[in-house]
Design a protein around this motif. Structure first.
Motif, short mmCIF file in Angstrom:
data_model
loop_
_atom_site.label_atom_id
_atom_site.label_comp_id
_atom_site.label_asym_id
_atom_site.label_seq_id
_atom_site.Cartn_x
_atom_site.Cartn_y
_atom_site.Cartn_z
N VAL A 131 32.17 -2.12 -1.96
CA VAL A 131 33.48 -2.39 -1.34
C VAL A 131 33.39 -3.62 -0.45
O VAL A 131 34.26 -4.50 -0.50
CB VAL A 131 33.96 -1.16 -0.55
CG1 VAL A 131 35.25 -1.48 0.21
CG2 VAL A 131 34.17 0.03 -1.47
N ASP A 166 38.38 3.25 -7.77
CA ASP A 166 39.83 3.00 -7.64
C ASP A 166 40.12 1.68 -6.93
O ASP A 166 41.24 1.19 -7.01
CB ASP A 166 40.48 4.14 -6.86
CG ASP A 166 40.36 5.47 -7.57
OD1 ASP A 166 40.31 5.47 -8.82
OD2 ASP A 166 40.29 6.51 -6.89
N LEU A 167 39.13 1.11 -6.26
CA LEU A 167 39.34 -0.10 -5.48
C LEU A 167 38.89 -1.37 -6.19
O LEU A 167 39.55 -2.40 -6.12
CB LEU A 167 38.63 0.01 -4.13
CG LEU A 167 38.80 -1.15 -3.18
CD1 LEU A 167 40.26 -1.31 -2.77
CD2 LEU A 167 37.93 -0.95 -1.96
#
Length: 122
Positions: free
Chosen positions: A70, A103-104
């Motif tokens: 992330v 999902d990111l």
């Protein structure tokens, strides 16, 4: 690969991407060289549009390593690049799904599809 052996990490360039490939387990003990090469690829001053994190050879991705993906995603965005992750069905994809990283970030089932400019994601 024996779990006690170090993680193998390589970085290479293609026409449009910097690819950081890992083989073995990524966990608290082994993640440092992988993290450093991913960070270097994101920070590299180049015209390459993509940074691809190749997890196709990863046998285990710890939940503690997932936030590093992330951070790399946002670091790439800040530098005008796109992060893509190549990860097939298996333990690494499961970790990315459980932690919400899938999902990111843009996730692809293999390295070839991640290298395609207009590839469809998982």
């Amino acid at each position: 690969m024996n779990p006690r052996e170090p993680l193998a990490v390589t970085t290479r360039g293609t026409r449009s991407a910097v690819v950081v490939s890992a083989v073995g387990r990524i966990d608290m003990v082994t993640e440092r060289p992988w993290r450093e090469q991913v960070e270097d690829a994101c920070a590299e001053n180049t015209v390459k549009r993509f940074v691809i994190v190749d997890l196709c050879g990863v046998t285990h991705l710890s939940v503690g390593a997932a936030p590093l993906i992330v951070r790399a995603h946002y670091h790439c965005l800040h530098r005008g690049k796109l992060l893509r992750v190549a990860v097939p069905m298996g333990p690494a994809l499961h970790t990315m799904h459980v932690t919400g990283v899938r999902d990111l970030v843009a996730v692809y089932p293999n390295l070839d599809s991640a290298l395609e400019p207009r590839a469809s994601r998982w």
